[in-house]
Design an enzyme around this catalytic site. Structure first.
Site, PDB file in Angstrom:
ATOM      1  N   HIS A   5       0.555  -0.883  -0.164  1.00  0.00           N
ATOM      2  CA  HIS A   5      -0.182   0.283  -0.054  1.00  0.00           C
ATOM      3  C   HIS A   5       0.569   1.506  -0.140  1.00  0.00           C
ATOM      4  O   HIS A   5       2.110   1.318   0.554  1.00  0.00           O
ATOM      5  CB  HIS A   5      -1.017   0.220   1.843  1.00  0.00           C
TER       6      HIS A   5
ATOM      7  N   GLU B 240      -3.535   1.408  -7.600  1.00  0.00           N
ATOM      8  CA  GLU B 240      -4.175   2.901  -6.293  1.00  0.00           C
ATOM      9  C   GLU B 240      -3.468   4.254  -6.917  1.00  0.00           C
ATOM     10  O   GLU B 240      -2.435   4.215  -6.355  1.00  0.00           O
ATOM     11  CB  GLU B 240      -4.490   2.262  -4.677  1.00  0.00           C
TER      12      GLU B 240
HETATM   13  P1  13P Z   1      -9.739   5.974   0.436  1.00  0.00           P
HETATM   14  O1  13P Z   1     -10.806   5.591  -0.208  1.00  0.00           O
HETATM   15  O2  13P Z   1      -9.950   6.594   1.855  1.00  0.00           O
HETATM   16  O3  13P Z   1      -9.367   7.196  -1.034  1.00  0.00           O
HETATM   17  O4  13P Z   1      -8.650   4.987   0.673  1.00  0.00           O
HETATM   18  C1  13P Z   1      -8.091   4.453  -0.557  1.00  0.00           C
HETATM   19  C2  13P Z   1      -7.101   3.421  -0.407  1.00  0.00           C
HETATM   20  O5  13P Z   1      -5.875   3.970  -0.207  1.00  0.00           O
HETATM   21  C3  13P Z   1      -7.557   1.928   0.038  1.00  0.00           C
HETATM   22  O6  13P Z   1      -6.888   0.778   0.352  1.00  0.00           O
END
Ligand code: 13P
Length: 223
Positions: free
Chosen positions: A80, A143
């Site tokens: 992450h 992401e």
């Molecule tokens: P948000 O949905 O709060 O933007 O976070 C996304 C995330 O980092 C999920 O791992």
């Protein structure tokens, strides 16, 4: 569609007690590790937010893949962006291998900062993180860092193109097809738009997943 809730470090003990029995079926919920026992034995799956790259031993503060698996955890998030400043891609590669050795499924997060060359960054992450890895139990979560917690999402076309790019890198280099999730500011207001993306296998949801009513609205929109 796969729905993963990453609860990050948002919740108190009291929040957990009010939340854990009200989660939609069939999602994957990733709580803070200390609360994992409260989430087991429900109609949803449990993931851990990170895992050690080491075997059992003298590693203070780490949680081993064997420990997580033995407790009933099915998935682990690895890489992450909120952890990547503390770990290298080589370490992420070790964590993935350790997770798979212990039969945890892996949700590998990749993503770029706004000022980075996206394709180059994603390609480098994929090639190092997945080196020598059996991809059967890997899901990729795209992401973009600039979309996490910002309320901003890329356009559907941008996400679709990036997912195609990720799939082609994996296919060209590892001869496998992978599922790719999108994560970053997914919520009940944009899910009807985001679900139209052709090649997305599901969503990795942060803040919006910490409210079980909000999470259910998202899940209902997808089913
Ligand atoms: P948000 O949905 O709060 O933007 O976070 C996304 C995330 O980092 C999920 O791992």
């Amino acid at each position: 569609m796969i729905v993963v809730g990453n609860l990050k470090m948002y919740m108190t003990y009291e929040d957990v007690l009010n939340y854990k029995d009200n989660i939609p079926d069939d999602v994957i919920i990733c709580p803070s590790s200390i609360f994992i026992p409260y989430f087991l034995n429900h109609n949803y799956q449990v993931g851990i937010q990170d895992i050690s790259m080491y075997d059992l031993g003298s590693h203070t503060g780490d949680i081993g893949a064997k420990q997580a698996k033995d407790m009933g955890v099915s998935y682990t998030i690895i890489g992450h962006s909120e952890r990547r400043n503390k770990e290298t891609d080589e370490e992420i590669n070790k964590k993935i291998k350790k997770a798979l050795e212990n039969n945890l499924k892996v949700i590998l997060c990749i993503g770029e900062n706004k000022d980075e060359d996206k394709n180059n960054k994603l390609k480098n992450q994929l090639l190092t993180d997945l080196d020598g890895v059996d991809l059967d139990n890997i899901i990729i979560a795209y992401e973009p860092i600039w979309c996490i917690g910002t309320g901003i999402t890329p356009t559907n076309v941008q996400i679709e193109d990036t997912i195609n790019f990720i799939k082609s890198i994996v296919n060209d280099n590892f001869k496998k097809s992978v599922k790719v999730l999108y994560g970053g500011s997914v919520d009940k207001n944009n899910i009807d738009t985001l679900k139209k993306i052709d090649n997305v296998a599901g969503f990795l949801i942060g803040k919006a997943s910490t409210d079980c009513v909000h999470l259910k609205e998202i899940v209902d929109s997808l089913r």
